[in-house]
Write an enzyme that holds these catalytic residues in place. Sequence first.
Site, PDB file in Angstrom:
ATOM      1  N   ARG A   1       0.897  -1.237  -0.019  1.00 29.68           N
ATOM      2  CA  ARG A   1      -0.057   0.046  -0.146  1.00 29.68           C
ATOM      3  C   ARG A   1       0.940   1.138   0.149  1.00 29.68           C
ATOM      4  O   ARG A   1       0.424   2.412  -0.170  1.00 29.68           O
ATOM      5  CB  ARG A   1      -0.787   0.121   1.046  1.00 29.68           C
TER       6      ARG A   1
ATOM      7  N   HIS B   1       9.295 -22.598   7.589  1.00 24.94           N
ATOM      8  CA  HIS B   1      10.467 -22.627   7.191  1.00 24.94           C
ATOM      9  C   HIS B   1      11.488 -23.526   7.835  1.00 24.94           C
ATOM     10  O   HIS B   1      12.482 -23.583   7.443  1.00 24.94           O
ATOM     11  CB  HIS B   1      11.172 -21.029   7.638  1.00 24.94           C
TER      12      HIS B   1
ATOM     13  N   LYS C   1      15.366 -25.598   6.156  1.00 20.56           N
ATOM     14  CA  LYS C   1      16.709 -25.882   6.948  1.00 20.56           C
ATOM     15  C   LYS C   1      17.364 -26.934   6.661  1.00 20.56           C
ATOM     16  O   LYS C   1      16.819 -28.142   6.407  1.00 20.56           O
ATOM     17  CB  LYS C   1      16.631 -25.866   8.549  1.00 20.56           C
TER      18      LYS C   1
ATOM     19  N   GLU D   1      15.548 -20.932  22.391  1.00 23.35           N
ATOM     20  CA  GLU D   1      15.746 -19.918  21.867  1.00 23.35           C
ATOM     21  C   GLU D   1      16.329 -18.975  23.037  1.00 23.35           C
ATOM     22  O   GLU D   1      15.598 -18.975  24.156  1.00 23.35           O
ATOM     23  CB  GLU D   1      14.628 -19.258  21.057  1.00 23.35           C
TER      24      GLU D   1
ATOM     25  N   ASP E   1       2.809 -21.101  18.344  1.00 22.90           N
ATOM     26  CA  ASP E   1       3.845 -20.330  17.448  1.00 22.90           C
ATOM     27  C   ASP E   1       4.975 -21.357  16.809  1.00 22.90           C
ATOM     28  O   ASP E   1       5.417 -21.113  16.019  1.00 22.90           O
ATOM     29  CB  ASP E   1       4.592 -19.070  18.462  1.00 22.90           C
TER      30      ASP E   1
ATOM     31  N   HIS F   1       6.308 -25.999  13.359  1.00 19.93           N
ATOM     32  CA  HIS F   1       7.834 -26.617  13.322  1.00 19.93           C
ATOM     33  C   HIS F   1       7.818 -27.846  14.197  1.00 19.93           C
ATOM     34  O   HIS F   1       8.651 -28.856  13.450  1.00 19.93           O
ATOM     35  CB  HIS F   1       8.954 -25.759  13.942  1.00 19.93           C
TER      36      HIS F   1
ATOM     37  N   LYS G   1      11.356 -19.480  24.885  1.00 22.73           N
ATOM     38  CA  LYS G   1      11.885 -18.286  24.690  1.00 22.73           C
ATOM     39  C   LYS G   1      12.815 -18.002  25.689  1.00 22.73           C
ATOM     40  O   LYS G   1      12.504 -18.407  26.906  1.00 22.73           O
ATOM     41  CB  LYS G   1      11.132 -16.924  24.373  1.00 22.73           C
TER      42      LYS G   1
HETATM   43  C1  BG6 Z   1       8.909 -18.428  13.841  1.00 21.85           C
HETATM   44  C2  BG6 Z   1       8.330 -18.142  15.403  1.00 21.85           C
HETATM   45  O1  BG6 Z   1       8.047 -19.258  13.173  1.00 21.85           O
HETATM   46  O2  BG6 Z   1      10.229 -19.338  14.171  1.00 21.85           O
HETATM   47  C3  BG6 Z   1       9.233 -17.282  16.208  1.00 21.85           C
HETATM   48  O3  BG6 Z   1       7.269 -17.321  14.997  1.00 21.85           O
HETATM   49  C4  BG6 Z   1      10.786 -18.254  16.280  1.00 21.85           C
HETATM   50  O4  BG6 Z   1       8.608 -17.114  17.359  1.00 21.85           O
HETATM   51  C5  BG6 Z   1      11.308 -18.529  15.041  1.00 21.85           C
HETATM   52  O5  BG6 Z   1      11.503 -17.190  16.880  1.00 21.85           O
HETATM   53  C6  BG6 Z   1      12.304 -19.501  15.199  1.00 21.85           C
HETATM   54  O6  BG6 Z   1      12.985 -19.738  13.915  1.00 21.85           O
HETATM   55  P1  BG6 Z   1      14.676 -19.986  13.692  1.00 21.85           P
HETATM   56  O7  BG6 Z   1      14.834 -20.312  12.257  1.00 21.85           O
HETATM   57  O8  BG6 Z   1      15.320 -18.888  14.338  1.00 21.85           O
HETATM   58  O9  BG6 Z   1      14.683 -21.361  14.630  1.00 21.85           O
END
Ligand code: BG6
Length: 487
Positions: A46, A175, A179, A213, A232, A237, A337
């Site tokens: 936008r 994602h 990896k 993390e 999340d 994942h 986290k």
């Molecule tokens: C994301 C989450 O999908 O994956 C984040 O929303 C998280 O909260 C992230 O930090 C972790 O990804 P990676 O590749 O850093 O392990």
Amino acid sequence: IPVQPFDMVIFGGTGDLAMRKILPALYYRDKDKQMPVEGRIIGISRAKITQEDYIAQAKAALVEYVAAKDLDDDTEARFLQRLHYFTLDAKGDNGWQPLIDLLAARPQVVRAFYLSTPPKLFGPICQNLARKNLITESSRVVVEKPIGTSLASAQKINEEIGAVFQENQIFRIDHYLGKETVQNLMALRFANSLFEPLWNHQWIDHVQISVAEAIGIGGRGEYYDSSGALRDMVQNHILQLLCIVAMEPPVVFGADAVRDEKLKVLRALRAIGPREVRQKTVRGRYASGAVDGKSVIGYMEEEGVPQDSITETFVAIKAEVDNWRWSGVPFYLRTGKRMPERRSEIVIQFKETPHLIFPKNVNQVRSNRLAIRLQPKEGIRLYLMTKVPGPGGMRMRQVPLNLSFAEAFQDRFPLGYERLLMDVLRGNATLFMRRDEVETAWSWCEPILQGWAEMSEKPQSYNAGTWGPTSSIALVERDNRTWYEEG
Ligand code: BG6
């Protein structure tokens, strides 16, 4: 494998994901000469900026997110030339004509619509694409999580996209599947004959999947508080990792064969009903503390977190896969986290030897363990019992056989998005989630969320920089097991 000429249209083209991940990944593919000359990248948003402004933004993003040693003038010039930009109202009618005209000139090339936008826009954008006749046979759409916050909302999103695109045109990104080490997990299991005979309840005691993390929630308070660790990280994942560890060998490494097998695992996950959540799950929330020697604030002090929040930033779960292969083998999952360090690891703990021939008093014979490190320090360690050198008798110690990817391969580790984006353009959906996978994963998460909602309790507190609430340790110690912290 080279890629055919393409038009990649990125809705949310000025956003964080586009700048941090998508454009740098495409840059690297260009640098490695995988992009055809006729590949165009079209940013949409936008924001009322010019194409020149957009190119300047993209250039700044490359400087920030591509390693300085990988930036070179030739690639940069070639890459920036591919960029186009249009301001348009994705939900409405304004501003579409220039995009329509640009695409119309090349109806036969691969068209990828990347919806790097909030999910509530997926439906309206898809409808607009159809209404404006932009969807050709070789078109595909790419979406990212969160695909819903519950089964019903995921179904709604999938319906909206599915009303316009066929399932084989829909690329749902997780994602983690991009990896290298996650793909390598499939190589480990299915390109080696060594492990498969042992990969079952007869030889494996339990499995641990930890995604720790060090970061907190950063500036994402608002999103995160409506999500929490289960939605999340686990729904997507971690369950994907579990599927790859637990699935049967697919017949071929192809989209449907692989996803059919993953789906069977998801379907075999034993439901954790609302009444079992206390026993099989632990929810935590970080309080202030220190990570890496730096003091950090607690979750409740983070920006955007409401005072009455009961969202978890840590979760541990004892999961079970009810099928022949995994009968009686717990899968302990945990993610959080503000843990002491960033570390994702899968540990396969094998059973004890059936009979011990060495005297117990001098030896602590431990069972074998395979630790697959996904990040960082990517590699695989197989812990074996070995005799300690010396004439003193059969004294033994457990020592790892260590495969470090960085040492074995000198190559750069590509960004996950490089592989995934090229797969989109090649039309290979093997590393993307199918609709039924996403929805089955939600079906498993939902009773857990419901149980937590019924408890309506604050998550247990853990200090930032620790491995989560003490009850997560109790979750495995109750079963006479322990979490591995390899360090
Ligand atoms: C994301 C989450 O999908 O994956 C984040 O929303 C998280 O909260 C992230 O930090 C972790 O990804 P990676 O590749 O850093 O392990």
